[in-house]
Write an enzyme that holds these catalytic residues in place. Structure first.
Site, PDB file in Angstrom:
ATOM      1  CG  ASN A  62       1.929  34.849 -15.803  1.00 36.41           C
ATOM      2  OD1 ASN A  62       3.047  35.303 -16.017  1.00 36.41           O
ATOM      3  ND2 ASN A  62       1.248  35.136 -14.697  1.00 36.41           N
ATOM      4  CD  GLU A  64      -2.466  37.177 -13.202  1.00 36.75           C
ATOM      5  OE1 GLU A  64      -1.818  36.404 -12.489  1.00 36.75           O
ATOM      6  OE2 GLU A  64      -2.845  38.307 -12.799  1.00 36.75           O
ATOM      7  CB  CYS A  73      -0.042  28.770 -17.709  1.00 33.06           C
ATOM      8  SG  CYS A  73      -1.215  28.415 -16.400  1.00 33.06           S
ATOM      9  CD  GLU A  75       4.253  26.809 -17.317  1.00 28.53           C
ATOM     10  OE1 GLU A  75       3.557  27.867 -17.420  1.00 28.53           O
ATOM     11  OE2 GLU A  75       4.466  26.257 -16.221  1.00 28.53           O
ATOM     12  CB  CYS A 112      -0.329  24.763 -13.086  1.00 24.69           C
ATOM     13  SG  CYS A 112      -1.054  25.034 -14.718  1.00 24.69           S
ATOM     14  CB  CYS A 115       1.196  23.840 -17.780  1.00 27.65           C
ATOM     15  SG  CYS A 115       0.637  25.545 -17.992  1.00 27.65           S
TER      16      CYS A 115
END
Length: 161
Positions: A62, A64, A73, A75, A112, A115
């Site tokens: 990830n 940010e 993210c 993934e 999530c 994703c």
């Protein structure tokens, strides 16, 4: 009117040692990728690793940003990179590890919603399921044979026609 019941089947492994060697390798890559996550705002580190049909492994973590929607993210980092470098190579397997920085997380953390939608797009694009493993940073591992187990009734391009 009628009701339609949707069921999901999830495998639970007590440890990495119960996995096939290729899948254990992928989990280890996700665990390592998690440690390099850029998560200065949430301190929630996520690592992902994808195995392509040609057996190459692509990792992601990830990333940010202080403008939260600009982050990405783990993934999606791994999947988008795989698609950029190997656009015609299907993804066979995805492994995810997630935990707060410096803490032990025994609870498996699934992808999530965003994703899940991206994974569904990859399955639809290549017309084949992606096996997904997910875990904290220690403990048990959960696995599903397709994103359909985590995202039933997914939206895809067939609805756009």
């Amino acid at each position: 009117m009628f009701y339609k019941q949707i069921k999901s089947k999830v495998q639970v492994f007590n440890s990495i040692g119960e996995l096939e060697p290729k899948d254990a390798e992928l989990i280890h890559k996700a665990l390592a990728a998690r440690l390099d996550a850029h998560s200065p705002y949430s301190d929630f580190q996520v690592g992902a690793a994808v195995r392509l049909a040609n057996n190459d492994i692509i990792i992601g973590n990830n990333q940010e940003n202080s403008s939260y929607p600009a982050g990405l993210c783990a993934e999606r980092v791994a999947l988008f990179y795989a698609s950029a470098v190997y656009p015609e190579e299907p993804v066979k397997t995805l492994a995810v590890s997630a935990a707060p920085k410096g803490q032990t997380n025994l609870q498996p953390v699934p992808p999530c919603g965003s994703c899940r939608q991206v994974i569904a797009e990859f399955e639809h694009k290549f017309k084949m399921p992606i096996k997904i493993y997910f875990m904290g940073n220690s403990g048990s591992i959960m696995a599903v044979n397709s994103i359909e187990c985590l995202l039933p009734l997914a939206f895809n391009k067939s609805f756009l026609r």
